[in-house]
Each structure stands twice: as structure tokens, then as C-alpha cells.
Design a protein around this motif. Sequence first.
Motif, PDB file in Angstrom:
ATOM      1  N   ALA A   1      50.167  30.527  44.599  1.00 32.98           N
ATOM      2  CA  ALA A   1      49.632  31.889  44.644  1.00 32.98           C
ATOM      3  C   ALA A   1      48.794  32.113  45.899  1.00 32.98           C
ATOM      4  O   ALA A   1      48.923  33.153  46.559  1.00 32.98           O
ATOM      5  CB  ALA A   1      48.801  32.168  43.392  1.00 32.98           C
TER       6      ALA A   1
ATOM      7  N   LEU B   1      41.809  34.758  43.484  1.00 34.73           N
ATOM      8  CA  LEU B   1      42.768  35.731  42.977  1.00 34.73           C
ATOM      9  C   LEU B   1      42.457  35.928  41.504  1.00 34.73           C
ATOM     10  O   LEU B   1      42.251  34.947  40.773  1.00 34.73           O
ATOM     11  CB  LEU B   1      44.197  35.228  43.170  1.00 34.73           C
ATOM     12  CG  LEU B   1      44.622  34.934  44.604  1.00 34.73           C
ATOM     13  CD1 LEU B   1      46.064  34.441  44.639  1.00 34.73           C
ATOM     14  CD2 LEU B   1      44.443  36.142  45.492  1.00 34.73           C
TER      15      LEU B   1
ATOM     16  N   ALA C   1      43.012  38.068  37.634  1.00 36.01           N
ATOM     17  CA  ALA C   1      43.853  38.849  36.734  1.00 36.01           C
ATOM     18  C   ALA C   1      42.954  39.455  35.668  1.00 36.01           C
ATOM     19  O   ALA C   1      41.987  38.823  35.227  1.00 36.01           O
ATOM     20  CB  ALA C   1      44.906  37.969  36.081  1.00 36.01           C
TER      21      ALA C   1
ATOM     22  N   GLY D   1      55.039  38.754  41.845  1.00 39.90           N
ATOM     23  CA  GLY D   1      55.294  38.449  43.249  1.00 39.90           C
ATOM     24  C   GLY D   1      55.402  36.959  43.489  1.00 39.90           C
ATOM     25  O   GLY D   1      56.237  36.497  44.275  1.00 39.90           O
ATOM     26  N   ASP D   2      54.562  36.181  42.774  1.00 43.19           N
ATOM     27  CA  ASP D   2      54.627  34.726  42.897  1.00 43.19           C
ATOM     28  C   ASP D   2      55.969  34.194  42.390  1.00 43.19           C
ATOM     29  O   ASP D   2      56.569  33.310  43.005  1.00 43.19           O
ATOM     30  CB  ASP D   2      53.493  34.056  42.112  1.00 43.19           C
ATOM     31  CG  ASP D   2      52.121  34.372  42.677  1.00 43.19           C
ATOM     32  OD1 ASP D   2      52.026  34.825  43.839  1.00 43.19           O
ATOM     33  OD2 ASP D   2      51.128  34.154  41.955  1.00 43.19           O
TER      34      ASP D   2
ATOM     35  N   TRP E   1      49.662  34.491  49.053  1.00 35.25           N
ATOM     36  CA  TRP E   1      48.676  35.487  49.495  1.00 35.25           C
ATOM     37  C   TRP E   1      48.451  35.375  51.002  1.00 35.25           C
ATOM     38  O   TRP E   1      48.387  36.382  51.693  1.00 35.25           O
ATOM     39  CB  TRP E   1      47.359  35.293  48.725  1.00 35.25           C
ATOM     40  CG  TRP E   1      46.277  36.204  49.185  1.00 35.25           C
ATOM     41  CD1 TRP E   1      46.072  37.498  48.804  1.00 35.25           C
ATOM     42  CD2 TRP E   1      45.262  35.891  50.136  1.00 35.25           C
ATOM     43  NE1 TRP E   1      44.987  38.000  49.472  1.00 35.25           N
ATOM     44  CE2 TRP E   1      44.463  37.042  50.284  1.00 35.25           C
ATOM     45  CE3 TRP E   1      44.946  34.762  50.876  1.00 35.25           C
ATOM     46  CZ2 TRP E   1      43.374  37.085  51.149  1.00 35.25           C
ATOM     47  CZ3 TRP E   1      43.851  34.797  51.728  1.00 35.25           C
ATOM     48  CH2 TRP E   1      43.083  35.955  51.855  1.00 35.25           C
TER      49      TRP E   1
ATOM     50  N   PRO F   1      43.631  40.862  43.866  1.00 34.68           N
ATOM     51  CA  PRO F   1      44.388  40.833  42.611  1.00 34.68           C
ATOM     52  C   PRO F   1      45.491  39.777  42.639  1.00 34.68           C
ATOM     53  O   PRO F   1      46.180  39.605  43.639  1.00 34.68           O
ATOM     54  CB  PRO F   1      44.971  42.236  42.499  1.00 34.68           C
ATOM     55  CG  PRO F   1      44.932  42.786  43.883  1.00 34.68           C
ATOM     56  CD  PRO F   1      43.827  42.095  44.611  1.00 34.68           C
ATOM     57  N   ALA F   2      45.628  39.082  41.534  1.00 29.11           N
ATOM     58  CA  ALA F   2      46.738  38.135  41.386  1.00 29.11           C
ATOM     59  C   ALA F   2      48.026  38.937  41.202  1.00 29.11           C
ATOM     60  O   ALA F   2      48.003  40.076  40.734  1.00 29.11           O
ATOM     61  CB  ALA F   2      46.495  37.231  40.184  1.00 29.11           C
ATOM     62  N   ASP F   3      49.131  38.337  41.569  1.00 34.99           N
ATOM     63  CA  ASP F   3      50.426  39.004  41.450  1.00 34.99           C
ATOM     64  C   ASP F   3      51.447  38.000  40.912  1.00 34.99           C
ATOM     65  O   ASP F   3      52.257  37.459  41.666  1.00 34.99           O
ATOM     66  CB  ASP F   3      50.853  39.543  42.816  1.00 34.99           C
ATOM     67  CG  ASP F   3      52.172  40.290  42.771  1.00 34.99           C
ATOM     68  OD1 ASP F   3      52.679  40.573  41.668  1.00 34.99           O
ATOM     69  OD2 ASP F   3      52.699  40.593  43.857  1.00 34.99           O
TER      70      ASP F   3
END
Length: 172
Positions: free
Chosen positions: A9, A32, A34, A79-80, A13, A74-76
Motif C-alpha cells: 500500500a 494510510l 481507512a 487500488g491496491d 502510494w 486515505p487507504a485505497d
Amino acid sequence: MAIWCAQLAIDRWRHVENGKAGEASDAPPLALIAETAHGPRITAANRAGAEAGAAPGMMLADARALCPALATAPADPAGDLAFLERLALWARRWGPWSAIDPPDGLLIDVTALAHLFGGERSLLADVSTRFAAQGMVVRAAIAPTAGAAWALAHYGPAGAVLPPDEEVTARL
């Protein structure tokens, strides 16, 4: 062969930010996060953030008590996962079959192919070199089964190779 991208992650990023480890936006402590039912929770932290006390699973309020200057993004997870899927396709350079091992790993069938790279150790060195060129730190291992390779990548020595005849007797 199993490849573990322990900081997937954060590495992704950095790619999005066009940065390098420890430089520019990655230099200050960063986490990051959530959103959860109980408030923001850390999903990943860069090196400076981890050294300041931020750890995955920690509530953001607790991390900010340890490091008030902790920056967040923000974590994604989606996307990861998409990034991991692209890595699996890219990893086919080492074998005809690759699969994702969510949330942060890859499995590649290298059966009878290591000699094309100069042996298992050379193959693992190529994996490390190519991921490092992309700004990613990974741990890879080769074993007769996917489970054994996964265990070695996560818990064994760096660049571990487990020969087929030692699978039952090997101790981590």
C-alpha cells in the motif's frame, strides 16, 4: 515462487505521488487510513511513521498521541488490489503462470524454469533487483509447494530456496 510485498500500500502510494522512499512527501511520518465504525484506523505506515509509533491496525487517535505530526492519506484497498493484479501480469516474466495472493503477495510457477535465469538464487536476485528498480521492497522464496514458498517468503531468511527433498524436514 512466492513474492511478498510487505509494504504494498505504501509502495503504491509512492508510485501515485511520483516519489521515492524517504524523499519529498514520504519523508515525514505518514499513515494510510481507512474509516471504520469506531473511527479512522491505520492500514499502513511509511518508515518514518512506523518509527514514530504508527502501526497497521492502530486507531489514528492513538497514533496521533504518539506522533502529533503524523500526516494521513486515505487507504485505497481497491487500488491496491488492481496494482497487485498488474504486478501479477508483469511477474509472468519469471514463469508462465502467476496469481495474486491478496492482500500483498504473488505466486508464480517457476517449475523447471530456474535454469533459464542461472538457477534459483539468480532468479530470486533478478526478482529483488527488478522490484527494487520500481521502488518496491519484496521478499521472495522458492519451494516445491506454494504454501512452503509463502511461508519462507513471510517468515524465512531472505532469498530462501527449499530443495524438494528437504521440504518435510525444514524448520523455520
